[in-house]
Design an enzyme around this catalytic site. Structure first.
Site, PDB file in Angstrom:
ATOM      1  N   ILE A 107      -5.936  18.127   5.703  1.00 57.91           N
ATOM      2  CA  ILE A 107      -6.362  19.274   4.888  1.00 57.91           C
ATOM      3  C   ILE A 107      -7.891  19.416   4.918  1.00 57.91           C
ATOM      4  O   ILE A 107      -8.421  20.516   4.854  1.00 57.91           O
ATOM      5  CB  ILE A 107      -5.812  19.134   3.439  1.00 57.91           C
ATOM      6  CG1 ILE A 107      -4.292  19.352   3.467  1.00 57.91           C
ATOM      7  CG2 ILE A 107      -6.481  20.112   2.474  1.00 57.91           C
ATOM      8  CD1 ILE A 107      -3.570  19.081   2.167  1.00 57.91           C
ATOM      9  N   HIS A 108      -8.585  18.292   5.046  1.00 60.07           N
ATOM     10  CA  HIS A 108     -10.052  18.342   5.132  1.00 60.07           C
ATOM     11  C   HIS A 108     -10.540  18.727   6.529  1.00 60.07           C
ATOM     12  O   HIS A 108     -11.761  18.892   6.727  1.00 60.07           O
ATOM     13  CB  HIS A 108     -10.666  16.981   4.774  1.00 60.07           C
ATOM     14  CG  HIS A 108     -10.760  16.711   3.298  1.00 60.07           C
ATOM     15  ND1 HIS A 108      -9.674  16.475   2.499  1.00 60.07           N
ATOM     16  CD2 HIS A 108     -11.843  16.632   2.480  1.00 60.07           C
ATOM     17  CE1 HIS A 108     -10.071  16.255   1.259  1.00 60.07           C
ATOM     18  NE2 HIS A 108     -11.382  16.359   1.214  1.00 60.07           N
ATOM     19  N   GLY A 109      -9.635  18.825   7.500  1.00 59.66           N
ATOM     20  CA  GLY A 109     -10.056  19.142   8.875  1.00 59.66           C
ATOM     21  C   GLY A 109     -11.062  18.109   9.368  1.00 59.66           C
ATOM     22  O   GLY A 109     -10.964  16.925   9.027  1.00 59.66           O
ATOM     23  N   GLY A 110     -12.054  18.572  10.122  1.00 61.54           N
ATOM     24  CA  GLY A 110     -13.044  17.662  10.710  1.00 61.54           C
ATOM     25  C   GLY A 110     -13.836  16.900   9.662  1.00 61.54           C
ATOM     26  O   GLY A 110     -14.244  15.750   9.882  1.00 61.54           O
ATOM     27  N   ALA A 170       1.688 -18.571  10.784  1.00 60.47           N
ATOM     28  CA  ALA A 170       2.768 -18.366   9.794  1.00 60.47           C
ATOM     29  C   ALA A 170       2.428 -17.212   8.862  1.00 60.47           C
ATOM     30  O   ALA A 170       1.656 -17.373   7.915  1.00 60.47           O
ATOM     31  CB  ALA A 170       2.997 -19.636   8.985  1.00 60.47           C
ATOM     32  N   THR A 191      -0.632 -17.647   3.811  1.00 60.24           N
ATOM     33  CA  THR A 191      -0.594 -17.296   5.237  1.00 60.24           C
ATOM     34  C   THR A 191      -1.431 -18.256   6.093  1.00 60.24           C
ATOM     35  O   THR A 191      -2.477 -18.724   5.666  1.00 60.24           O
ATOM     36  CB  THR A 191      -1.148 -15.855   5.415  1.00 60.24           C
ATOM     37  OG1 THR A 191      -0.417 -14.986   4.545  1.00 60.24           O
ATOM     38  CG2 THR A 191      -1.029 -15.371   6.836  1.00 60.24           C
ATOM     39  N   GLU A 192      -0.937 -18.501   7.295  1.00 58.05           N
ATOM     40  CA  GLU A 192      -1.689 -19.299   8.280  1.00 58.05           C
ATOM     41  C   GLU A 192      -1.750 -18.520   9.592  1.00 58.05           C
ATOM     42  O   GLU A 192      -0.982 -17.569   9.778  1.00 58.05           O
ATOM     43  CB  GLU A 192      -0.981 -20.636   8.508  1.00 58.05           C
ATOM     44  CG  GLU A 192      -0.975 -21.485   7.260  1.00 58.05           C
ATOM     45  CD  GLU A 192      -0.441 -22.897   7.480  1.00 58.05           C
ATOM     46  OE1 GLU A 192      -0.012 -23.229   8.617  1.00 58.05           O
ATOM     47  OE2 GLU A 192      -0.473 -23.665   6.499  1.00 58.05           O
ATOM     48  N   GLU A 227       1.517  -8.511   1.513  1.00 59.74           N
ATOM     49  CA  GLU A 227       2.578  -8.737   0.505  1.00 59.74           C
ATOM     50  C   GLU A 227       3.959  -8.439   1.105  1.00 59.74           C
ATOM     51  O   GLU A 227       4.828  -7.922   0.416  1.00 59.74           O
ATOM     52  CB  GLU A 227       2.357  -7.885  -0.747  1.00 59.74           C
ATOM     53  CG  GLU A 227       1.318  -8.425  -1.701  1.00 59.74           C
ATOM     54  CD  GLU A 227       1.664  -9.768  -2.340  1.00 59.74           C
ATOM     55  OE1 GLU A 227       0.740 -10.483  -2.713  1.00 59.74           O
ATOM     56  OE2 GLU A 227       2.865 -10.102  -2.435  1.00 59.74           O
TER      57      GLU A 227
HETATM   58  C1  LIG Z   1      -6.515  -7.581   4.210  1.00 53.80           C
HETATM   59  C2  LIG Z   1      -5.491  -8.667   4.113  1.00 53.80           C
HETATM   60  C3  LIG Z   1      -5.472  -9.480   2.996  1.00 53.80           C
HETATM   61  C4  LIG Z   1      -4.545 -10.521   2.897  1.00 53.80           C
HETATM   62  N1  LIG Z   1      -4.580 -11.362   1.811  1.00 53.80           N
HETATM   63  C5  LIG Z   1      -3.803 -12.467   1.795  1.00 53.80           C
HETATM   64  C6  LIG Z   1      -3.942 -13.442   0.767  1.00 53.80           C
HETATM   65  O1  LIG Z   1      -4.746 -13.294  -0.159  1.00 53.80           O
HETATM   66  N2  LIG Z   1      -3.181 -14.558   0.828  1.00 53.80           N
HETATM   67  C7  LIG Z   1      -2.277 -14.767   1.819  1.00 53.80           C
HETATM   68  O2  LIG Z   1      -1.615 -15.814   1.811  1.00 53.80           O
HETATM   69  N3  LIG Z   1      -2.101 -13.848   2.807  1.00 53.80           N
HETATM   70  C8  LIG Z   1      -2.848 -12.713   2.825  1.00 53.80           C
HETATM   71  N4  LIG Z   1      -2.707 -11.787   3.834  1.00 53.80           N
HETATM   72  C9  LIG Z   1      -1.738 -12.043   4.891  1.00 53.80           C
HETATM   73  C10 LIG Z   1      -0.562 -11.070   4.903  1.00 53.80           C
HETATM   74  O3  LIG Z   1       0.297 -11.337   3.848  1.00 53.80           O
HETATM   75  C11 LIG Z   1       0.088 -11.192   6.297  1.00 53.80           C
HETATM   76  O4  LIG Z   1      -0.790 -10.557   7.203  1.00 53.80           O
HETATM   77  C12 LIG Z   1       1.470 -10.570   6.354  1.00 53.80           C
HETATM   78  O5  LIG Z   1       2.374 -11.344   5.622  1.00 53.80           O
HETATM   79  C13 LIG Z   1       1.987 -10.428   7.786  1.00 53.80           C
HETATM   80  O6  LIG Z   1       1.833 -11.620   8.513  1.00 53.80           O
HETATM   81  P1  LIG Z   1       1.151 -11.598   9.967  1.00 53.80           P
HETATM   82  O7  LIG Z   1      -0.112 -10.849   9.837  1.00 53.80           O
HETATM   83  O8  LIG Z   1       1.097 -12.988  10.482  1.00 53.80           O
HETATM   84  O9  LIG Z   1       2.136 -10.737  10.858  1.00 53.80           O
HETATM   85  P2  LIG Z   1       3.478 -11.265  11.610  1.00 53.80           P
HETATM   86  O10 LIG Z   1       4.339 -11.997  10.653  1.00 53.80           O
HETATM   87  O11 LIG Z   1       3.079 -11.957  12.862  1.00 53.80           O
HETATM   88  O12 LIG Z   1       4.171  -9.891  11.958  1.00 53.80           O
HETATM   89  C14 LIG Z   1       3.828  -9.089  13.105  1.00 53.80           C
HETATM   90  C15 LIG Z   1       4.847  -7.958  13.206  1.00 53.80           C
HETATM   91  O13 LIG Z   1       6.157  -8.514  13.429  1.00 53.80           O
HETATM   92  C16 LIG Z   1       7.051  -8.046  12.429  1.00 53.80           C
HETATM   93  N5  LIG Z   1       8.038  -9.096  12.134  1.00 53.80           N
HETATM   94  C17 LIG Z   1       7.816 -10.411  11.861  1.00 53.80           C
HETATM   95  N6  LIG Z   1       8.969 -11.028  11.613  1.00 53.80           N
HETATM   96  C18 LIG Z   1       9.954 -10.106  11.722  1.00 53.80           C
HETATM   97  C19 LIG Z   1      11.377 -10.122  11.574  1.00 53.80           C
HETATM   98  N7  LIG Z   1      12.046 -11.233  11.234  1.00 53.80           N
HETATM   99  N8  LIG Z   1      12.059  -8.964  11.775  1.00 53.80           N
HETATM  100  C20 LIG Z   1      11.405  -7.810  12.095  1.00 53.80           C
HETATM  101  N9  LIG Z   1      10.065  -7.727  12.247  1.00 53.80           N
HETATM  102  C21 LIG Z   1       9.355  -8.862  12.049  1.00 53.80           C
HETATM  103  C22 LIG Z   1       6.168  -7.754  11.218  1.00 53.80           C
HETATM  104  O14 LIG Z   1       6.805  -6.863  10.307  1.00 53.80           O
HETATM  105  C23 LIG Z   1       4.948  -7.146  11.904  1.00 53.80           C
HETATM  106  O15 LIG Z   1       5.197  -5.791  12.219  1.00 53.80           O
HETATM  107  C24 LIG Z   1      -3.596 -10.720   3.937  1.00 53.80           C
HETATM  108  C25 LIG Z   1      -3.610  -9.880   5.046  1.00 53.80           C
HETATM  109  C26 LIG Z   1      -4.536  -8.867   5.154  1.00 53.80           C
HETATM  110  C27 LIG Z   1      -4.537  -8.009   6.384  1.00 53.80           C
END
Ligand SMILES: Cc1cc2nc3c(=O)[nH]c(=O)nc-3n(C[C@H](O)[C@H](O)[C@H](O)COP(=O)(O)OP(=O)(O)OC[C@H]3O[C@@H](n4cnc5c(N)ncnc54)[C@H](O)[C@@H]3O)c2cc1C
Length: 380
Positions: free
Chosen positions: A337-340, A130, A126-127, A363
């Site tokens: 179920i735990h309420g407050g 991206a 992830t970026e 994922e």
């Molecule tokens: C705690 C945590 C740990 C992570 N660990 C890793 C890791 O170890 N390595 C790694 O590489 N990544 C990691 N990630 C990244 C994670 O995989 C991404 O956050 C995830 O893939 C979603 O990408 P984004 O956050 O950029 O959301 P976006 O892609 O920007 O999505 C935003 C919203 O738009 C929706 N959306 C996007 N495209 C479409 C489409 N074509 N159609 C319909 N809806 C769409 C999505 O479903 C979402 O609801 C981690 C994320 C978190 C929060």
């Protein structure tokens, strides 16, 4: 149709459940509050073979089948979902990728270090720009003689602050876009690599999540994992393991939340009787346990298909989609179920509620899983 685990799988599940209950559960709240997992825990895990679960013995691994691995992950998640995600990335993404795509030299060099816990692995696809559209990543690594020169930024890297080895997806031929992606193994401390500060998260607080940046970072050519410009294939090949793993995490969190809710509902007295006597509460428990059972069956089916080398793209997506939504519904009802008291940190359901949320996001989001499943249905 056989729904029974084998004797070996049952033994792995029981051993993991014991370790989780006796060692992880008593410390899970502390991992959450301190936002870290102590290194001694990783050493204990390594000593018990939990850091090389899917690796052959020649590399110091435990040589377990994928179903056994999933059973152990479910048990770990029941105690600490933060610890579970950390070691699931390490086992099923890093160790497995090097085992399947690594050169003999890479396997010999890195796998024993990973299995023994001397280094922890991280996976970085992830970026900032991206996420779901991972193929649009922009970090570049241009070959210059015997090394790649890497530039760019990566986001949300699980194990970012504790890893010794990072699998990083980069563009080696930017003009080819997703067909020009490669995977590099980057060691911590490589010149030009910086690791950001720990992200402050809603849940899974014990797991260490960070940004990585690369400025003219020199990575030896020998650290290319798999073939050049074929990195997206490496990433895609790991999707099913990752998704079934998150499925197991969801089942573990949901089971823990259900058990807490069941116990509390028998103890909490209102209107002169335990609240489980009220049908409104008893029916919630019935719905919770039914949904967890269905999620577990989907997760185990996908794990079994993967374990026996069968195609399981759609089944892995279904398992991840369904179990993550079940986990979120179940933790919500457990708090209700735990309420407050369920809103207070003193009760474990508060942590389960926060930990479950991300399972519908990472994922592959729930939306992305529905795309995978519906595409398969509409293929012809
Ligand atoms: C705690 C945590 C740990 C992570 N660990 C890793 C890791 O170890 N390595 C790694 O590489 N990544 C990691 N990630 C990244 C994670 O995989 C991404 O956050 C995830 O893939 C979603 O990408 P984004 O956050 O950029 O959301 P976006 O892609 O920007 O999505 C935003 C919203 O738009 C929706 N959306 C996007 N495209 C479409 C489409 N074509 N159609 C319909 N809806 C769409 C999505 O479903 C979402 O609801 C981690 C994320 C978190 C929060």
């Amino acid at each position: 149709m056989d729904f029974e685990l084998s004797e070996e799988q049952k033994m792995v599940k029981e051993a993991a459940a014991d370790f989780a209950k006796n060692t992880l559960l008593p410390k899970a709240q502390e991992f959450d509050e301190k936002e870290e997992i102590p290194t001694e825990i990783y050493q204990q895990l390594a000593d018990l073979g939990y850091l090389g679960m899917l690796l052959p013995e020649e590399y110091g691994g435990s040589n377990l089948d994928f179903v056994s691995y999933i059973c152990a992950m479910e048990e770990f998640a029941k105690a600490s979902a933060a610890l579970m995600i950390s070691i699931s990335v390490h086992n099923s993404l890093i160790c497995d990728a090097i085992l399947n795509f690594g050169t003999p030299e890479q396997k010999k060099k890195y796998l024993p270090l990973l299995a023994s816990g001397k280094i922890i692995g991280a996976y970085s696809l992830t970026e900032p720009g991206a996420g779901t559209d991972a193929g649009s990543l922009r970090t570049t690594a241009i070959l210059q003689g015997d090394h790649y020169l890497m530039n760019g930024t990566k986001a949300f890297v699980t194990n970012g602050g504790i890893a010794g080895l990072f699998m990083v997806f980069v563009l080696t031929k930017p003009e080819l876009k997703s067909k020009g992606i490669s995977c590099l193994l980057v060691e911590k401390g490589t010149l030009g690599m910086s690791i950001g500060v720990k992200e402050k998260k809603m849940g899974l607080k014990g797991s260490d999540t960070r940004e990585l940046s690369f400025a003219d970072c020199k990575v030896p050519r020998a650290n290319l994992l798999g073939q050049e410009n074929n990195g997206f294939k490496v990433a895609l090949s790991l999707l099913n393991s990752g998704r079934v793993g998150v499925g197991a995490q969801c089942v573990g969190i949901a089971q823990a939340a259900y058990e807490e809710a069941l116990k509390y509902s028998k103890e909490r007295v209102q209107f002169g009787q335990p609240i489980c006597n009220f049908q409104a509460i008893a029916f919630k428990l019935a719905d919770m346990v039914t949904q967890i059972d269905a999620a577990r069956l989907l997760v185990y089916r996908a794990a079994h298909l993967k374990s026996t080398g069968k195609k399981c793209n759609i089944e892995a997506s279904m398992a991840k989609l369904f179990s993550s939504e079940v986990a979120n519904r179940v933790v919500n009802e457990a708090v209700q179920i735990h309420g407050g008291y369920g809103y207070m940190k003193e009760y474990a359901v508060e942590r389960y509620f926060r930990d479950a949320r991300v399972t519908e996001i990472y994922e592959g989001t729930s939306e992305a899983q529905r795309i995978v499943i519906s595409r398969e249905l509409l293929k012809d």
